[in-house]
Write a protein that holds these residues in place. Structure first.
Motif: not given
Length: 368
Positions: A24-33, A64-67, A81-86
Protein backbone atom coordinates in the motif's frame (compact mmCIF):
# COMPACT_ATOMS: atom_id res chain seq x y z
CA UNK A 1 -9.05 1.76 12.96
CA UNK A 2 -11.44 0.73 10.18
CA UNK A 3 -11.57 -2.42 8.13
CA UNK A 4 -8.67 -1.32 5.90
CA UNK A 5 -5.83 -3.06 7.69
CA UNK A 6 -2.66 -2.68 9.72
CA UNK A 7 0.96 -2.04 8.90
CA UNK A 8 3.29 -4.87 7.86
CA UNK A 9 2.37 -8.33 6.71
CA UNK A 10 0.52 -10.01 3.84
CA UNK A 11 -2.84 -11.04 2.52
CA UNK A 12 -4.25 -13.48 0.02
CA UNK A 13 -2.42 -16.08 -1.96
CA UNK A 14 -0.14 -15.70 -4.94
CA UNK A 15 -0.39 -17.64 -8.17
CA UNK A 16 1.56 -20.58 -6.75
CA UNK A 17 -0.45 -20.79 -3.54
CA UNK A 18 2.13 -18.82 -1.58
CA UNK A 19 0.98 -15.93 0.55
CA UNK A 20 1.08 -12.74 -1.49
CA UNK A 21 2.35 -9.65 0.31
CA UNK A 22 -0.20 -6.85 0.29
CA UNK A 23 1.39 -3.49 -0.52
CA UNK A 24 0.00 0.00 0.00
CA UNK A 25 0.97 3.66 -0.35
CA UNK A 26 1.77 4.96 3.13
CA UNK A 27 1.81 8.60 4.11
CA UNK A 28 4.82 8.81 6.45
CA UNK A 29 5.27 12.57 6.77
CA UNK A 30 5.00 15.84 4.87
CA UNK A 31 5.69 15.11 1.19
CA UNK A 32 6.69 11.56 2.13
CA UNK A 33 4.86 8.62 0.54
CA UNK A 34 6.23 5.10 0.47
CA UNK A 35 4.90 1.79 -0.83
CA UNK A 36 5.31 -0.79 1.92
CA UNK A 37 3.52 -3.86 3.35
CA UNK A 38 -0.05 -3.51 4.63
CA UNK A 39 -1.51 -6.35 6.69
CA UNK A 40 -5.21 -6.93 6.20
CA UNK A 41 -7.53 -7.79 9.10
CA UNK A 42 -9.35 -11.13 9.20
CA UNK A 43 -12.32 -11.37 6.88
CA UNK A 44 -15.52 -10.95 8.91
CA UNK A 45 -18.72 -12.80 8.00
CA UNK A 46 -20.20 -9.68 6.35
CA UNK A 47 -16.96 -8.46 4.75
CA UNK A 48 -15.35 -8.87 1.36
CA UNK A 49 -11.72 -8.74 0.27
CA UNK A 50 -11.31 -6.53 -2.78
CA UNK A 51 -8.36 -6.28 -5.16
CA UNK A 52 -8.06 -2.60 -5.99
CA UNK A 53 -8.02 -1.75 -9.70
CA UNK A 54 -8.71 2.00 -9.88
CA UNK A 55 -8.00 4.64 -7.21
CA UNK A 56 -8.35 8.39 -7.75
CA UNK A 57 -6.50 11.19 -5.98
CA UNK A 58 -8.70 13.64 -4.09
CA UNK A 59 -7.84 17.14 -2.93
CA UNK A 60 -7.96 15.88 0.66
CA UNK A 61 -5.25 13.31 -0.16
CA UNK A 62 -3.03 16.13 -1.41
CA UNK A 63 -3.79 18.20 1.72
CA UNK A 64 -2.68 15.32 3.91
CA UNK A 65 0.51 14.88 1.89
CA UNK A 66 1.40 18.57 2.00
CA UNK A 67 0.39 19.40 5.59
CA UNK A 68 -0.42 16.08 7.38
CA UNK A 69 -3.87 17.46 8.09
CA UNK A 70 -7.19 18.28 6.42
CA UNK A 71 -9.57 20.55 8.33
CA UNK A 72 -9.63 19.16 11.88
CA UNK A 73 -8.29 15.72 10.93
CA UNK A 74 -4.59 15.39 11.76
CA UNK A 75 -2.30 12.53 10.72
CA UNK A 76 -0.37 11.50 13.84
CA UNK A 77 1.01 8.16 12.66
CA UNK A 78 1.72 6.51 9.29
CA UNK A 79 -1.48 6.11 7.27
CA UNK A 80 -2.43 4.45 3.98
CA UNK A 81 -3.79 7.12 1.61
CA UNK A 82 -6.68 7.03 -0.89
CA UNK A 83 -10.48 6.68 -0.79
CA UNK A 84 -11.88 7.00 -4.34
CA UNK A 85 -11.80 3.39 -5.46
CA UNK A 86 -13.12 0.39 -7.31
CA UNK A 87 -11.89 -3.17 -7.65
CA UNK A 88 -12.69 -6.85 -8.05
CA UNK A 89 -13.99 -9.14 -5.29
CA UNK A 90 -11.39 -11.76 -4.31
CA UNK A 91 -13.11 -13.35 -1.32
CA UNK A 92 -16.41 -13.01 0.51
CA UNK A 93 -17.38 -13.57 4.14
CA UNK A 94 -19.55 -16.49 5.20
CA UNK A 95 -22.74 -14.40 5.43
CA UNK A 96 -22.30 -12.43 2.21
CA UNK A 97 -25.00 -13.35 -0.31
CA UNK A 98 -25.03 -10.35 -2.65
CA UNK A 99 -21.50 -10.59 -4.07
CA UNK A 100 -19.22 -13.34 -5.38
CA UNK A 101 -15.52 -13.46 -6.29
CA UNK A 102 -14.96 -11.84 -9.67
CA UNK A 103 -17.63 -9.16 -9.22
CA UNK A 104 -16.47 -5.65 -10.11
CA UNK A 105 -17.45 -3.18 -7.40
CA UNK A 106 -17.27 0.48 -6.42
CA UNK A 107 -16.57 1.06 -2.74
CA UNK A 108 -18.31 3.62 -0.56
CA UNK A 109 -15.47 4.58 1.81
CA UNK A 110 -17.28 5.42 5.06
CA UNK A 111 -18.35 2.89 7.71
CA UNK A 112 -20.90 4.39 10.12
CA UNK A 113 -21.97 2.93 13.46
CA UNK A 114 -25.68 2.39 12.54
CA UNK A 115 -26.54 2.86 16.24
CA UNK A 116 -26.52 6.62 16.85
CA UNK A 117 -29.55 8.86 16.29
CA UNK A 118 -28.09 10.33 13.10
CA UNK A 119 -27.63 6.87 11.62
CA UNK A 120 -31.13 5.86 12.67
CA UNK A 121 -32.50 9.01 11.01
CA UNK A 122 -30.77 7.99 7.78
CA UNK A 123 -28.17 10.76 7.96
CA UNK A 124 -25.33 8.32 8.44
CA UNK A 125 -22.85 10.63 6.71
CA UNK A 126 -22.92 12.74 9.90
CA UNK A 127 -22.21 9.78 12.22
CA UNK A 128 -19.68 10.88 14.87
CA UNK A 129 -18.18 7.38 14.88
CA UNK A 130 -17.65 7.29 11.09
CA UNK A 131 -14.61 5.29 9.97
CA UNK A 132 -13.68 6.69 6.60
CA UNK A 133 -10.89 5.55 4.27
CA UNK A 134 -7.76 7.70 4.69
CA UNK A 135 -9.20 9.90 7.42
CA UNK A 136 -6.96 9.63 10.50
CA UNK A 137 -6.58 7.20 12.12
CA UNK A 138 -8.32 4.97 9.52
CA UNK A 139 -6.26 3.58 6.65
CA UNK A 140 -7.22 4.18 3.04
CA UNK A 141 -7.48 2.14 -0.14
CA UNK A 142 -4.44 2.88 -2.31
CA UNK A 143 -3.33 -0.71 -1.86
CA UNK A 144 -3.26 -4.02 -3.67
CA UNK A 145 -6.17 -5.25 -1.56
CA UNK A 146 -8.52 -4.03 1.18
CA UNK A 147 -11.18 -5.60 3.40
CA UNK A 148 -14.50 -3.73 3.47
CA UNK A 149 -18.14 -4.38 4.45
CA UNK A 150 -20.05 -6.04 1.62
CA UNK A 151 -22.98 -3.63 1.96
CA UNK A 152 -20.65 -0.75 1.04
CA UNK A 153 -19.48 -2.46 -2.16
CA UNK A 154 -21.73 -1.80 -5.16
CA UNK A 155 -21.66 -4.04 -8.19
CA UNK A 156 -20.82 -2.22 -11.40
CA UNK A 157 -23.15 -2.48 -14.42
CA UNK A 158 -21.50 -4.28 -17.35
CA UNK A 159 -21.00 -1.06 -19.32
CA UNK A 160 -19.43 0.88 -16.42
CA UNK A 161 -15.63 0.68 -16.13
CA UNK A 162 -13.62 0.33 -12.95
CA UNK A 163 -12.31 3.87 -13.39
CA UNK A 164 -15.88 5.13 -13.66
CA UNK A 165 -16.67 3.10 -10.54
CA UNK A 166 -13.92 4.94 -8.64
CA UNK A 167 -15.38 8.24 -9.88
CA UNK A 168 -18.62 7.46 -8.03
CA UNK A 169 -16.97 8.89 -4.91
CA UNK A 170 -16.43 12.47 -6.14
CA UNK A 171 -19.64 12.28 -8.18
CA UNK A 172 -21.48 11.38 -4.96
CA UNK A 173 -20.59 14.79 -3.53
CA UNK A 174 -22.34 16.48 -6.46
CA UNK A 175 -25.34 14.14 -6.26
CA UNK A 176 -25.74 14.71 -2.51
CA UNK A 177 -25.48 18.49 -3.03
CA UNK A 178 -28.19 18.36 -5.72
CA UNK A 179 -30.46 16.38 -3.46
CA UNK A 180 -29.93 18.81 -0.58
CA UNK A 181 -30.72 21.76 -2.86
CA UNK A 182 -33.71 20.04 -4.53
CA UNK A 183 -32.40 20.51 -8.06
CA UNK A 184 -34.94 19.83 -10.81
CA UNK A 185 -36.16 20.92 -14.26
CA UNK A 186 -37.17 24.36 -12.97
CA UNK A 187 -33.89 25.14 -11.19
CA UNK A 188 -31.34 27.45 -12.82
CA UNK A 189 -27.96 26.71 -11.29
CA UNK A 190 -24.81 28.74 -10.69
CA UNK A 191 -21.62 26.84 -9.79
CA UNK A 192 -18.74 28.69 -8.14
CA UNK A 193 -15.49 26.88 -8.95
CA UNK A 194 -14.66 24.64 -11.93
CA UNK A 195 -12.33 22.25 -10.13
CA UNK A 196 -13.12 18.51 -9.88
CA UNK A 197 -15.98 18.98 -7.38
CA UNK A 198 -17.43 21.95 -9.26
CA UNK A 199 -17.42 19.93 -12.46
CA UNK A 200 -19.08 16.83 -10.95
CA UNK A 201 -21.66 19.08 -9.27
CA UNK A 202 -22.39 20.62 -12.66
CA UNK A 203 -22.75 17.16 -14.25
CA UNK A 204 -25.04 16.04 -11.42
CA UNK A 205 -27.20 19.19 -11.68
CA UNK A 206 -27.67 18.54 -15.40
CA UNK A 207 -28.62 14.91 -14.71
CA UNK A 208 -31.15 16.11 -12.11
CA UNK A 209 -32.74 18.22 -14.86
CA UNK A 210 -31.37 21.74 -14.32
CA UNK A 211 -32.21 23.60 -17.55
CA UNK A 212 -29.51 26.26 -17.34
CA UNK A 213 -26.11 26.06 -15.63
CA UNK A 214 -23.48 28.79 -15.46
CA UNK A 215 -20.08 28.04 -13.97
CA UNK A 216 -17.58 30.58 -12.60
CA UNK A 217 -13.80 30.31 -12.09
CA UNK A 218 -10.57 32.32 -12.22
CA UNK A 219 -8.92 29.91 -14.66
CA UNK A 220 -9.52 29.93 -18.43
CA UNK A 221 -8.60 26.27 -18.93
CA UNK A 222 -11.02 25.05 -16.29
CA UNK A 223 -13.78 27.16 -17.78
CA UNK A 224 -13.13 25.70 -21.24
CA UNK A 225 -13.36 22.19 -19.76
CA UNK A 226 -16.64 23.13 -18.08
CA UNK A 227 -18.02 24.41 -21.38
CA UNK A 228 -16.97 21.19 -23.13
CA UNK A 229 -18.73 19.18 -20.41
CA UNK A 230 -22.00 20.99 -20.99
CA UNK A 231 -22.11 24.25 -19.05
CA UNK A 232 -24.49 26.66 -20.80
CA UNK A 233 -22.09 29.51 -20.16
CA UNK A 234 -19.08 30.51 -18.11
CA UNK A 235 -17.85 33.65 -16.36
CA UNK A 236 -14.22 34.35 -15.61
CA UNK A 237 -13.81 36.20 -12.32
CA UNK A 238 -10.98 37.71 -10.29
CA UNK A 239 -9.77 36.91 -6.79
CA UNK A 240 -10.51 40.49 -5.66
CA UNK A 241 -13.52 40.75 -3.35
CA UNK A 242 -14.02 44.35 -4.52
CA UNK A 243 -15.19 42.95 -7.88
CA UNK A 244 -18.15 41.00 -6.48
CA UNK A 245 -20.89 43.51 -7.33
CA UNK A 246 -19.68 43.91 -10.92
CA UNK A 247 -19.31 40.16 -11.40
CA UNK A 248 -22.80 39.48 -10.04
CA UNK A 249 -24.20 41.76 -12.76
CA UNK A 250 -22.18 39.83 -15.34
CA UNK A 251 -23.43 36.48 -13.95
CA UNK A 252 -27.04 37.65 -14.16
CA UNK A 253 -26.55 38.81 -17.76
CA UNK A 254 -25.03 35.49 -18.78
CA UNK A 255 -27.64 33.41 -16.93
CA UNK A 256 -30.46 35.34 -18.64
CA UNK A 257 -32.76 34.32 -15.80
CA UNK A 258 -32.80 34.29 -12.01
CA UNK A 259 -30.29 32.11 -10.18
CA UNK A 260 -32.38 29.65 -8.18
CA UNK A 261 -29.53 27.71 -6.57
CA UNK A 262 -25.83 28.46 -6.25
CA UNK A 263 -23.30 25.78 -5.36
CA UNK A 264 -20.14 27.24 -3.83
CA UNK A 265 -17.63 24.51 -4.66
CA UNK A 266 -14.63 26.58 -3.55
CA UNK A 267 -15.60 27.86 -0.11
CA UNK A 268 -13.79 31.19 0.07
CA UNK A 269 -14.92 34.62 1.31
CA UNK A 270 -15.27 35.88 -2.22
CA UNK A 271 -17.03 32.88 -3.74
CA UNK A 272 -19.55 32.72 -0.90
CA UNK A 273 -20.14 36.50 -1.07
CA UNK A 274 -20.78 36.17 -4.80
CA UNK A 275 -23.09 33.19 -4.26
CA UNK A 276 -25.17 35.00 -1.63
CA UNK A 277 -25.45 38.15 -3.78
CA UNK A 278 -26.18 36.38 -7.09
CA UNK A 279 -28.91 34.04 -5.83
CA UNK A 280 -32.51 35.23 -6.20
CA UNK A 281 -34.72 36.08 -3.21
CA UNK A 282 -36.04 32.83 -1.78
CA UNK A 283 -33.29 30.83 -3.48
CA UNK A 284 -30.66 28.56 -2.00
CA UNK A 285 -26.90 28.64 -1.58
CA UNK A 286 -25.28 25.26 -0.98
CA UNK A 287 -21.79 25.37 0.49
CA UNK A 288 -19.90 22.41 -0.94
CA UNK A 289 -16.25 23.50 -0.88
CA UNK A 290 -14.35 24.11 2.33
CA UNK A 291 -11.57 26.48 1.30
CA UNK A 292 -11.83 28.63 4.43
CA UNK A 293 -12.85 27.32 7.85
CA UNK A 294 -14.12 30.82 8.72
CA UNK A 295 -15.58 33.44 6.36
CA UNK A 296 -16.72 37.05 6.43
CA UNK A 297 -19.74 37.25 4.11
CA UNK A 298 -22.79 39.53 3.60
CA UNK A 299 -25.18 37.24 5.44
CA UNK A 300 -27.64 39.88 6.67
CA UNK A 301 -28.65 41.17 3.20
CA UNK A 302 -29.01 37.55 2.06
CA UNK A 303 -31.18 36.74 5.09
CA UNK A 304 -33.36 39.76 4.32
CA UNK A 305 -33.99 38.20 0.89
CA UNK A 306 -34.66 34.82 2.56
CA UNK A 307 -31.78 33.10 0.80
CA UNK A 308 -31.35 29.71 2.47
CA UNK A 309 -27.80 28.58 3.19
CA UNK A 310 -27.33 24.82 3.35
CA UNK A 311 -24.23 22.74 3.95
CA UNK A 312 -23.21 19.28 2.88
CA UNK A 313 -20.80 16.77 4.33
CA UNK A 314 -19.76 13.91 2.06
CA UNK A 315 -22.88 11.98 0.96
CA UNK A 316 -25.40 9.28 1.82
CA UNK A 317 -27.09 6.59 -0.28
CA UNK A 318 -25.63 7.95 -3.51
CA UNK A 319 -23.81 5.00 -5.12
CA UNK A 320 -26.88 3.34 -6.69
CA UNK A 321 -27.95 6.62 -8.34
CA UNK A 322 -24.40 7.44 -9.46
CA UNK A 323 -24.09 4.02 -11.08
CA UNK A 324 -27.46 4.45 -12.80
CA UNK A 325 -26.39 7.85 -14.17
CA UNK A 326 -23.19 6.25 -15.49
CA UNK A 327 -24.97 3.16 -16.87
CA UNK A 328 -27.62 5.19 -18.67
CA UNK A 329 -25.13 7.69 -20.08
CA UNK A 330 -26.80 10.63 -18.31
CA UNK A 331 -23.37 11.41 -16.88
CA UNK A 332 -19.99 10.80 -18.52
CA UNK A 333 -17.10 11.18 -16.06
CA UNK A 334 -14.39 9.94 -18.43
CA UNK A 335 -13.36 13.42 -19.65
CA UNK A 336 -12.53 14.32 -16.04
CA UNK A 337 -9.81 11.63 -15.86
CA UNK A 338 -6.86 13.51 -17.32
CA UNK A 339 -3.85 11.58 -15.99
CA UNK A 340 -3.23 7.90 -15.29
CA UNK A 341 -0.41 6.20 -13.35
CA UNK A 342 0.60 2.70 -12.32
CA UNK A 343 1.35 1.58 -8.78
CA UNK A 344 5.12 1.90 -8.36
CA UNK A 345 7.05 4.12 -5.95
CA UNK A 346 8.10 6.49 -8.72
CA UNK A 347 4.61 6.68 -10.24
CA UNK A 348 2.89 7.26 -6.88
CA UNK A 349 5.18 10.22 -6.20
CA UNK A 350 4.74 11.57 -9.73
CA UNK A 351 0.95 11.17 -9.58
CA UNK A 352 0.64 13.18 -6.38
CA UNK A 353 2.96 15.87 -7.75
CA UNK A 354 0.77 16.07 -10.87
CA UNK A 355 -2.41 16.38 -8.82
CA UNK A 356 -0.91 18.99 -6.48
CA UNK A 357 0.41 21.05 -9.39
CA UNK A 358 -3.06 21.49 -10.88
CA UNK A 359 -2.70 23.03 -14.32
CA UNK A 360 -4.42 20.76 -16.81
CA UNK A 361 -4.91 17.98 -14.25
CA UNK A 362 -8.48 17.37 -13.14
CA UNK A 363 -8.66 13.79 -11.88
CA UNK A 364 -5.47 11.75 -11.49
CA UNK A 365 -6.17 8.00 -11.46
CA UNK A 366 -4.10 4.99 -10.45
CA UNK A 367 -4.55 1.78 -12.43
CA UNK A 368 -3.41 -1.08 -10.19
Amino acid sequence: MGKGGMSHGGAGEGKDGEEEENMAAWLLGINSLKIQPFKLPPLGPHDVRVRMKAVGICGSDVHYLKTMRCADFIVKEPMVIGHECAGIIEEVGSEVKSLVPGDRVALEPGISCWRCNLCKEGRYNLCPEMKFFATPPVHGSLADQVVHPADLCFKLPDNVSLEEGAMCEPLSVGVHACRRANIGPETNVLVMGAGPIGLVTMLAARAFGAPRIVIVDVDDHRLSVAKDLGANDTVKVSTNVQDVAEEVVQIHEVMGAEVDVTFDCAGFNKTMSTALSATRPGGKVCLVGMGHSEMTVPLTPAAAREVDVIGIFRYKNTWPLCLEFLRSGKIDVNPLITHRFGFSQREVEEAFETSARGGTAIKVMFNL
